[in-house]
Design a protein around this motif. Sequence first.
Motif, PDB file in Angstrom:
ATOM      1  N   VAL A  40       2.958   1.200 -14.071  1.00 40.64           N
ATOM      2  CA  VAL A  40       2.634   1.228 -12.610  1.00 40.64           C
ATOM      3  C   VAL A  40       1.688   1.783 -12.002  1.00 40.64           C
ATOM      4  O   VAL A  40       0.664   1.484 -11.158  1.00 40.64           O
ATOM      5  N   GLY A  41       1.513   3.076 -12.750  1.00 38.84           N
ATOM      6  CA  GLY A  41       0.221   3.976 -12.153  1.00 38.84           C
ATOM      7  C   GLY A  41      -0.984   3.645 -11.971  1.00 38.84           C
ATOM      8  O   GLY A  41      -1.579   3.817 -11.115  1.00 38.84           O
ATOM      9  N   ARG A  42      -1.628   2.449 -12.868  1.00 41.61           N
ATOM     10  CA  ARG A  42      -2.704   2.214 -12.641  1.00 41.61           C
ATOM     11  C   ARG A  42      -3.142   1.453 -11.361  1.00 41.61           C
ATOM     12  O   ARG A  42      -4.124   1.448 -10.741  1.00 41.61           O
ATOM     13  N   TRP A  43      -1.932   0.691 -10.818  1.00 39.51           N
ATOM     14  CA  TRP A  43      -2.116  -0.151  -9.573  1.00 39.51           C
ATOM     15  C   TRP A  43      -2.368   0.795  -8.444  1.00 39.51           C
ATOM     16  O   TRP A  43      -2.978   0.213  -7.414  1.00 39.51           O
ATOM     17  N   VAL A  66       0.812  -1.149   0.127  1.00 37.24           N
ATOM     18  CA  VAL A  66       0.074   0.035  -0.118  1.00 37.24           C
ATOM     19  C   VAL A  66       0.765   1.343   0.002  1.00 37.24           C
ATOM     20  O   VAL A  66       0.638   2.223  -0.682  1.00 37.24           O
ATOM     21  N   PHE A  67       1.980   1.302   0.867  1.00 35.76           N
ATOM     22  CA  PHE A  67       2.767   2.346   0.936  1.00 35.76           C
ATOM     23  C   PHE A  67       3.281   2.487  -0.488  1.00 35.76           C
ATOM     24  O   PHE A  67       3.165   3.769  -0.895  1.00 35.76           O
ATOM     25  N   PHE A  68       3.846   1.604  -1.321  1.00 34.25           N
ATOM     26  CA  PHE A  68       4.483   1.878  -2.592  1.00 34.25           C
ATOM     27  C   PHE A  68       3.093   2.525  -3.606  1.00 34.25           C
ATOM     28  O   PHE A  68       3.497   3.280  -4.202  1.00 34.25           O
ATOM     29  N   ALA A  69       2.188   1.710  -3.638  1.00 33.04           N
ATOM     30  CA  ALA A  69       1.173   1.957  -4.620  1.00 33.04           C
ATOM     31  C   ALA A  69       0.517   3.104  -4.583  1.00 33.04           C
ATOM     32  O   ALA A  69       0.138   3.815  -5.324  1.00 33.04           O
ATOM     33  N   SER A  70       0.410   3.398  -3.184  1.00 33.94           N
ATOM     34  CA  SER A  70      -0.541   4.923  -2.773  1.00 33.94           C
ATOM     35  C   SER A  70       0.387   6.004  -2.609  1.00 33.94           C
ATOM     36  O   SER A  70      -0.149   7.049  -2.661  1.00 33.94           O
ATOM     37  N   ILE A  71       1.560   5.856  -2.120  1.00 34.54           N
ATOM     38  CA  ILE A  71       2.380   7.156  -1.682  1.00 34.54           C
ATOM     39  C   ILE A  71       3.428   7.279  -2.766  1.00 34.54           C
ATOM     40  O   ILE A  71       3.559   8.298  -3.302  1.00 34.54           O
ATOM     41  N   VAL A  72       4.193   6.074  -2.802  1.00 34.06           N
ATOM     42  CA  VAL A  72       5.537   6.276  -3.667  1.00 34.06           C
ATOM     43  C   VAL A  72       5.137   6.483  -5.279  1.00 34.06           C
ATOM     44  O   VAL A  72       5.773   7.462  -5.654  1.00 34.06           O
ATOM     45  N   VAL A  73       4.365   5.494  -5.620  1.00 32.87           N
ATOM     46  CA  VAL A  73       4.171   5.642  -7.168  1.00 32.87           C
ATOM     47  C   VAL A  73       3.428   6.849  -7.762  1.00 32.87           C
ATOM     48  O   VAL A  73       4.126   7.532  -8.471  1.00 32.87           O
TER      49      VAL A  73
END
Lengths: 219, 532
Positions: free
Chosen positions: A158-161, A115-122
Amino acid sequence: MTTPTTPGVATPGVPTPATGRSLGLLVCMRCRATVRAIGVEQSLCPRCEAPLYVRRPHSFSTTAALLITAALLYIPANFLPVMRTHEIFSDDDDTILSGVISLAHQGSYPIALLVFFASIVVPLLKLVALGEILLAIARGRVRNPRQRSRLFRMVEFVGRWSMLDVFALSLLASLVQIQSLAIVQVRPGAFAFAGVVVLTMLAAQSFDERLLWDAETRG
Amino acid sequence: MPDRRRARVPYVWILPAIVVIAGAFVAVHEKLAEGVPIEITFHTADDLEPNKTKISYKAVEIGQVKDIRVSKDRKDVIVEARIHREAGDYLVQDTRFWVVRPHVTGANISGLGTLVSGAYIGVDVGHSSVPAHSFTGLEVPPIVTSGQPGREYVLHAKDIGSLSIGSAVYYRHIAAGQVVAYSLDPRGDGVTVKVFINSPYDQFVTHDTRFWQASGIDMSIDSEGVKLHTESLDSILEGGVAFQPIKGAQASPESPEDSSFVLYSDQERAMREPDTVAQTFVMYFQGSLRGLAVGAPVDLRGINIGEVKRLSVEYDRDAGMLRFPVEVDIFPQRIHGRPRTDRGAGTADDSDTGGHAMIDSMVAHGMRAELKTGSLLTGQKFVSVNVEKRVSPERVEWNADPPIFPTAEGGLDEIQDSIGSVAKKLDAVPFDQLSARLMATLTTLQDTLKSTDQVMHQVNGSIAPQVTATLKEAEDAMKNAKEALSSEAPLQSDLGSTLLELSHAARSVSALADYLERHPEALVRGKPKDPK
């Protein structure tokens, strides 16, 4: 695939790749038909009637506008609560980060990391990468176009995730509606977050990658 | 065409503009919704949570706790909260805040909802018009909120009894109000209780109203039997206060807010005539003061007219002996026995001078104080004032301070005295002379007995032999009679055979008669021959 016959105009021995523009050719972005440019900048594809253009019109400006909007929305997306959980004993507002932290506290490190990667980092990466590319183009000097191009494509993939969060939240909000025991409510942060994801995707879409190479050739 | 296309550019740029405007709008809105910052000081932040605990007025949320910190002197906690802008005018100087928690007492359960929802801060909006942003929170929820119609009164009592905040106040057994506060008097010699009487019962509080403790069960045993008196079940558990006008009270104006009243310990005391005038006397009793306690009644033929105030020992230098003064308070108004119709110093003074004259005349008629035993079981004594018939004339010594009241012996002393007088009378009996006379009497008696003896001797010598001869003759006569009557005597056997023959003859006659009855012809023909 019936392609209109085009005379071979490639000049062997030239080190730089030939561009459509230099050859007076246009590619229809819809059906990939290659059309000879007839002086006029915009016309319709003779095969699929989609508009034809050398470069996507106002690609830079549109991408910049969408990106700035997304960047602005990124602030409330992270600071406003995305979700409110009504339980019998408590009433909790969660932001994305607090959700990640509470997941980590519960020991679900893989999910927390995801969640951290998909929602904050990406989303942040997307904003930074696109912003950096746009800035470079605006300055007219693109130093490492191939690397940038790879980065851009990765971001686009990756964005769509990032939408995963939004989907999970919408599912939760519609399923967990046990009156007076537990209710999950969507808070404004979620809309901002969805806005960030959608806008960055749109920005990536509206960006004409060829601008990178144009800048390189110019530089 | 290119111009037209170029003109399209700003359209996309509307998006960031919209976001910026929306953001600004939301920010301003949030800022406004954030409300007015206030600070409330509590002793403890128990049950309070930042960003969670709500502030509610009449169960409507008007704010939220934002932060909790400890005060600089570390004695209190300061709760920072935001009050919604529309409730901003609630923040005046006498607005009160308190924490609503579950509260369970014997007769009352409140705030149960907070068990689940968590505590919240309750608000009672004050009447002041001076705005304030810093408040001191109440540790105990107020019983009466400012909007409630009614009046507050102040009661003074010797002790709090079983009252507590929230104890009910009853008017003719109707719950008419509540105890809202109590405090120890600054000098520590009493308590002040504040009660709130709800409208419309507050109109019955006049200056003729008496308040008394209606706590628990009041049981009395008297000549009428056992009396059990309670106000209500609640008051047994929680204590309570009752009020009622005194008997014979005339309609009088309602007492204003915050009037003071005395809180009596029971109804009987409350309804009694107030003893505004007390005349102190000293009494010197002869007997032991054991069993006489401070507070013991001064009794006038069963009517309580005063009480013992002090017991002490004093050394009388002139007489060189110890004296035991008993100070008593006598309430002359009780002797008047007339219900007071109004209060005031004027009447009290009148009755005071009247009291002197009255007491003087009564003492002249023989009124004396005595010690009497109230209960032989416990040995409790009381002072009885009674009119004695045979007493030496005495006067009340008004000059002494306090005046000395004449006393008489009484009670057990009286009994002792009578025993003494009996002993004295016994002493007076002339036992010596009595015994001399008794000796003389006894000698005479001995002489008499002696002559009797002589008479008996004469009887023995001359009369007795004759009697013996007579008896012998009688014995002979009896013997003859016995012989004649014995079974072997000839007379006896002759008589026996004669009777036997007579019996045979009778049988023959009977047989003949029988035969003749069956054969009457035999009279003529004679007896026929035997058929054999």
